[in-house]
Scaffold this active site. Structure first.
Site, PDB file in Angstrom:
ATOM      1  N   TRP A  34       4.099   7.529   5.565  1.00  0.00           N
ATOM      2  CA  TRP A  34       3.736   6.142   5.228  1.00  0.00           C
ATOM      3  C   TRP A  34       4.564   5.607   4.070  1.00  0.00           C
ATOM      4  O   TRP A  34       4.865   6.318   3.124  1.00  0.00           O
ATOM      5  CB  TRP A  34       2.257   6.092   4.851  1.00  0.00           C
ATOM      6  CG  TRP A  34       1.819   4.865   4.122  1.00  0.00           C
ATOM      7  CD1 TRP A  34       1.957   4.618   2.775  1.00  0.00           C
ATOM      8  CD2 TRP A  34       1.169   3.715   4.665  1.00  0.00           C
ATOM      9  NE1 TRP A  34       1.424   3.384   2.457  1.00  0.00           N
ATOM     10  CE2 TRP A  34       0.932   2.810   3.596  1.00  0.00           C
ATOM     11  CE3 TRP A  34       0.746   3.362   5.957  1.00  0.00           C
ATOM     12  CZ2 TRP A  34       0.297   1.584   3.783  1.00  0.00           C
ATOM     13  CZ3 TRP A  34       0.112   2.138   6.131  1.00  0.00           C
ATOM     14  CH2 TRP A  34      -0.109   1.270   5.061  1.00  0.00           C
ATOM     15  N   ASN A  36       4.763   1.875   1.515  1.00  0.00           N
ATOM     16  CA  ASN A  36       4.433   0.485   1.208  1.00  0.00           C
ATOM     17  C   ASN A  36       5.318  -0.050   0.079  1.00  0.00           C
ATOM     18  O   ASN A  36       6.541  -0.003   0.236  1.00  0.00           O
ATOM     19  CB  ASN A  36       2.932   0.230   1.019  1.00  0.00           C
ATOM     20  CG  ASN A  36       2.212   1.037  -0.029  1.00  0.00           C
ATOM     21  OD1 ASN A  36       1.946   2.223   0.165  1.00  0.00           O
ATOM     22  ND2 ASN A  36       1.844   0.413  -1.131  1.00  0.00           N
ATOM     23  N   ASP A  37       4.801  -0.538  -1.029  1.00  0.00           N
ATOM     24  CA  ASP A  37       5.569  -1.342  -1.980  1.00  0.00           C
ATOM     25  C   ASP A  37       6.899  -0.724  -2.399  1.00  0.00           C
ATOM     26  O   ASP A  37       6.972   0.469  -2.718  1.00  0.00           O
ATOM     27  CB  ASP A  37       4.774  -1.527  -3.277  1.00  0.00           C
ATOM     28  CG  ASP A  37       3.386  -2.091  -3.060  1.00  0.00           C
ATOM     29  OD1 ASP A  37       3.021  -2.388  -1.915  1.00  0.00           O
ATOM     30  OD2 ASP A  37       2.661  -2.209  -4.060  1.00  0.00           O
ATOM     31  N   GLN A  53       6.287   3.277  -2.606  1.00  0.00           N
ATOM     32  CA  GLN A  53       4.964   3.874  -2.458  1.00  0.00           C
ATOM     33  C   GLN A  53       4.938   4.691  -1.174  1.00  0.00           C
ATOM     34  O   GLN A  53       5.332   4.204  -0.112  1.00  0.00           O
ATOM     35  CB  GLN A  53       3.898   2.783  -2.426  1.00  0.00           C
ATOM     36  CG  GLN A  53       3.687   2.102  -3.769  1.00  0.00           C
ATOM     37  CD  GLN A  53       2.996   3.015  -4.769  1.00  0.00           C
ATOM     38  OE1 GLN A  53       1.781   3.148  -4.752  1.00  0.00           O
ATOM     39  NE2 GLN A  53       3.770   3.638  -5.643  1.00  0.00           N
ATOM     40  N   TRP A  61      -2.114   5.199   4.710  1.00  0.00           N
ATOM     41  CA  TRP A  61      -2.153   5.178   3.241  1.00  0.00           C
ATOM     42  C   TRP A  61      -3.069   6.273   2.734  1.00  0.00           C
ATOM     43  O   TRP A  61      -4.130   6.543   3.295  1.00  0.00           O
ATOM     44  CB  TRP A  61      -2.642   3.814   2.776  1.00  0.00           C
ATOM     45  CG  TRP A  61      -2.589   3.624   1.288  1.00  0.00           C
ATOM     46  CD1 TRP A  61      -1.578   3.044   0.584  1.00  0.00           C
ATOM     47  CD2 TRP A  61      -3.574   4.013   0.317  1.00  0.00           C
ATOM     48  NE1 TRP A  61      -1.871   3.046  -0.763  1.00  0.00           N
ATOM     49  CE2 TRP A  61      -3.097   3.638  -0.950  1.00  0.00           C
ATOM     50  CE3 TRP A  61      -4.803   4.649   0.406  1.00  0.00           C
ATOM     51  CZ2 TRP A  61      -3.808   3.868  -2.128  1.00  0.00           C
ATOM     52  CZ3 TRP A  61      -5.518   4.884  -0.761  1.00  0.00           C
ATOM     53  CH2 TRP A  61      -5.024   4.494  -2.003  1.00  0.00           C
ATOM     54  N   SER A  96       2.414   1.502  -8.051  1.00  0.00           N
ATOM     55  CA  SER A  96       3.690   0.801  -8.174  1.00  0.00           C
ATOM     56  C   SER A  96       4.158   0.629  -9.618  1.00  0.00           C
ATOM     57  O   SER A  96       3.365   0.629 -10.565  1.00  0.00           O
ATOM     58  CB  SER A  96       3.601  -0.567  -7.503  1.00  0.00           C
ATOM     59  OG  SER A  96       3.591  -0.437  -6.100  1.00  0.00           O
ATOM     60  N   ASP A 164       1.004  -2.325 -11.728  1.00  0.00           N
ATOM     61  CA  ASP A 164       2.311  -2.767 -11.225  1.00  0.00           C
ATOM     62  C   ASP A 164       3.220  -3.327 -12.325  1.00  0.00           C
ATOM     63  O   ASP A 164       3.678  -4.480 -12.246  1.00  0.00           O
ATOM     64  CB  ASP A 164       2.152  -3.798 -10.105  1.00  0.00           C
ATOM     65  CG  ASP A 164       1.156  -3.365  -9.035  1.00  0.00           C
ATOM     66  OD1 ASP A 164       0.997  -2.146  -8.853  1.00  0.00           O
ATOM     67  OD2 ASP A 164       0.542  -4.234  -8.393  1.00  0.00           O
ATOM     68  N   GLU A 218      -1.108  -9.018  -7.625  1.00  0.00           N
ATOM     69  CA  GLU A 218      -0.455  -7.715  -7.724  1.00  0.00           C
ATOM     70  C   GLU A 218       1.050  -7.909  -7.876  1.00  0.00           C
ATOM     71  O   GLU A 218       1.589  -8.991  -7.689  1.00  0.00           O
ATOM     72  CB  GLU A 218      -0.714  -6.878  -6.465  1.00  0.00           C
ATOM     73  CG  GLU A 218      -2.173  -6.602  -6.154  1.00  0.00           C
ATOM     74  CD  GLU A 218      -2.317  -5.733  -4.924  1.00  0.00           C
ATOM     75  OE1 GLU A 218      -2.769  -4.583  -5.085  1.00  0.00           O
ATOM     76  OE2 GLU A 218      -1.996  -6.189  -3.809  1.00  0.00           O
TER      77      GLU A 218
END
Length: 471
Positions: A34, A36-37, A53, A61, A96, A164, A218
Site C-alpha cells: 500500500w 498513500n501520501d 506513506q 492501509w 507524513s 504533517d 491535513e
C-alpha cells in the site's frame, strides 16, 4: 531482526513477484503493498528524493512506514530501501512529513509520530513531531524525539490531530507548518520556528478554517510562487458549496491575501500533494492519486495499491494556480501522430489510440466537445465540455470498475472560445489538464482492461490532435 529490517526484507522479496507489465509505465507505485501520501520531496546529494506513506505487508492501509524512491531527473526513479518504520514507544505509525538538507549537510526528515492504542472509552491517540537524520539511504531517529508535542499547541487544540509538518529554511532559520484541529473541531495551519530544528517555538496560526472549507485539514504546504504566498491544504469532509468545488476529501489552495480557496484538482483521485523548488527555480508538486474515501475499494487480485501523480510544474496566472506536466516528460516520447479532423458523433481518428500516451487536443470554433478514451466495446471514460453552460463533465462509470466509488464529476469553469485539453493516460490512471493547466482532473483506472485502447471524438468544430506515445 528489527522492525525496519523486517520491512526491508519483506519488500525486497515480495516485489520480485510484481512484473513491470503489472505496473504503470510512468507513474510511481509502492515497491510492495500500500501507498498513500508523498513525503519528504527534496533534493539531496545529487538526487531527488521522494518518500511515501507505506504499508509493505498489505494492499490496505495499516501501520505506516516510509517508503523511498530516488531519481536524477524526476522521470526515472529507483526503489530504495524503506526509510522509516514505527519502532519507538512514542509511535504506532510514522505518518507524513517532509525533508530538507540541514545546516550541517545532513538529510533531515521531520515526520508525525502517530500513537494510538485501545478502543472506545479506552482509546488513546496522540500525534507528535519527530526528526530523523540520514545520508540519503539510512536514517537515524533523533534520540530526544519528539521535538513538538501537544504542549506546543494553542490552548484547547486536539493532541490527536496534529500532523504533517512541512519544513523549510528562510534567512538562516528553520520554519515548519503543521495541520491541527482546534477546540472548535475545525482545522488550522500552525507555524513554528527554530534555530536548530530541534528546539521549536510556536510563531503563529497561519490560517484557520472558518467553516467553509470542510472540517479537519491535513498535509499543509506553504511556499512563494511567482511572487505570491501560497498555502495548500488537504481538506477533509468538504461540501460542494459552489459548482467549481467538489465534495469529499480534496485539495484547496489560498493564493496571496485571498480568503477564497481554489481547488487544485477537481477529478476523482488527488490528495495530500507536496512540492519542492528545483535548482532552476521551478515549483514541482506530486500528489497521491487516490480518493481516501475509496481507499478501501481494492481489486481482489491487486498486488500493489496507490499511485502518485505525474510531477507537475506550478505557476500563478492572474491569481490562479496553473499546473502542467513537467517538461522532462518529453524524454519518454517514442513516437508522435498529428491529425486535424472534423469530428461527428464518436469519430474514430486513424492513429489516435493507446493506453500510455501524452495527447493534446485543441478545439476551435466549437460550442461542444466530447472525448472518450480507454475504449473497448462498452467500456470507456467520457469527458465533455459545453461552452454555453461552461460545464466540464467527467464520467468513468463505464470504465469496468467493480467497486462502488465516485464516478461522475460536473465542474463549472469559464466559457472558452478555443478549448485546449491535455491527457496523460497510463495503464492505471489519467490526468486531464484544461487550457494550460487552469483546471486539472485526475482519476484511477483499476480493472479497466489493458486492451481498452480506443479513443473517439465528437465536436461541432475542428479538432487539432497531437499524440505522443510512451511505449
Amino acid at each position: 531482526m528489527d522492525t525496519l529490517d523486517k520491512a526491508r526484507d519483506y519488500e525486497e522479496r515480495y516485489s520480485r513477484n510484481i512484473s513491470t507489465d503489472e505496473r504503470p509505465v510512468y507513474h510511481l507505485t509502492a515497491k510492495a503493498g500500500w501507498l498513500n501520501d508523498p513525503n519528504g520531496f527534496s533534493f539531496y546529494n545529487g538526487k531527488y528524493h521522494l518518500f511515501y506513506q507505506y504499508n509493505p505487508y498489505s494492499t490496505s492501509w495499516d501501520s505506516m512506514h516510509w517508503g523511498h524512491w530516488t531519481s536524477k531527473d524526476l522521470i526515472h526513479w529507483d526503489y530504495e530501501k524503506a526509510a522509516l518504520a514505527p519502532d519507538k514507544e512514542y509511535e504506532t505509525g510514522c505518518f507524513s512529513g517532509s525533508a530538507i538538507t540541514d545546516k550541517d549537510g545532513r538529510h533531515l526528515l521531520i515526520y508525525t509520530a502517530h500513537n494510538q492504542h485501545g478502543k472506545g472509552e479506552e482509546l488513546f491517540r496522540e500525534e507528535t513531531q519527530c526528526l530523523a537524520f540520514g545520508d540519503g539511504e539510512n536514517y537515524e531517529k533523533y534520540e530526544s524525539n519528539p521535538v513538538l508535542t501537544s504542549k506546543d499547541m494553542p490552548e484547547g487544540a486536539d493532541k490527536g490531530d496534529f500532523r504533517d509538518p512541512k519544513i523549510w529554511i528562510e534567512d538562516g532559520k528553520y520554519y515548519c507548518v503543521i495541520a491541527a484541529r482546534l477546540k472548535n473541531g475545525l482545522g488550522a495551519v500552525l507555524r513554528y520556528e527554530s534555530d536548530d530544528a530541534i528546539n521549536w517555538k510556536y510563531k503563529d496560526t497561519l490560517k484557520t478554517n472558518d467553516g467553509r472549507w470542510g472540517r479537519m485539514w491535513e498535509c499543509p504546504d506553504y511556499f512563494t510562487l511567482d511572487g505570491e504566498k501560497v498555502l495548500s491544504v488537504s481538506v477533509m469532509n468538504m461540501k460542494k458549496t459552489e459548482d467549481c468545488y467538489r465534495n469529499g476529501n480534496c485539495v484547496m489552495a489560498f493564493v496571496g491575501d485571498s480568503e477564497k480557496a481554489q481547488p487544485l484538482d477537481t477529478g476523482f483521485d488527488y490528495y495530500a500533494p507536496q512540492s519542492m523548488e528545483t535548482a532552476d527555480g521551478r515549483r514541482i508538486v506530486i500528489g497521491w492519486m487516490q480518493d481516501p474515501a475509496s481507499g478501501n475499494c481494492i481489486p481482489e487480485e491487486q498486488k500493489w495499491f496507490g499511485q502518485m501523480s505525474f510531477p507537475r510544474e506550478m505557476t500563478v496566472k492572474n491569481g490562479r494556480i496553473c499546473q502542467q506536466p513537467i517538461r522532462e516528460i518529453e524524454t519518454l516520447y517514442k513516437g508522435t501522430v498529428e491529425r486535424t479532423v472534423t469530428a461527428p458523433d464518436d469519430a474514430v481518428v486513424d492513429g489516435i489510440s493507446g493506453r500510455c500516451l501524452d495527447m493534446t487536443a485543441e478545439v476551435k470554433d466549437a460550442s461542444n466537445f466530447t472525448m472518450k478514451f480507454a475504449v473497448k466495446d462498452d467500456i470507456h471514460v467520457s469527458f465533455s465540455y459545453d461552452k454555453k453552460s461552461g460545464y466540464l463533465i467527467l464520467d468513468r462509470s463505464n470504465s469496468g470498475r467493480s467497486a462502488s466509488i465516485c464516478e461522475y464529476r460536473k465542474v463549472k469553469i469559464d466559457a472558452y472560445d478555443d478549448f485546449k485539453l491535455r491527457l496523460l493516460l497510463d495503464r492505471f490512471s489519467f490526468e486531464i489538464f484544461i487550457n494550460d493547466g487552469e483546471h486539472v482532473l485526475s482519476g484511477t483506472l483499476y480493472e479497466t482492461p489493458m486492451d481498452a485502447e480506443g479513443m473517439t471524438f465528437s465536436s461541432d468544430g475542428n479538432v487539432d490532435i497531437k499524440l505522443n506515445t510512451m511505449i
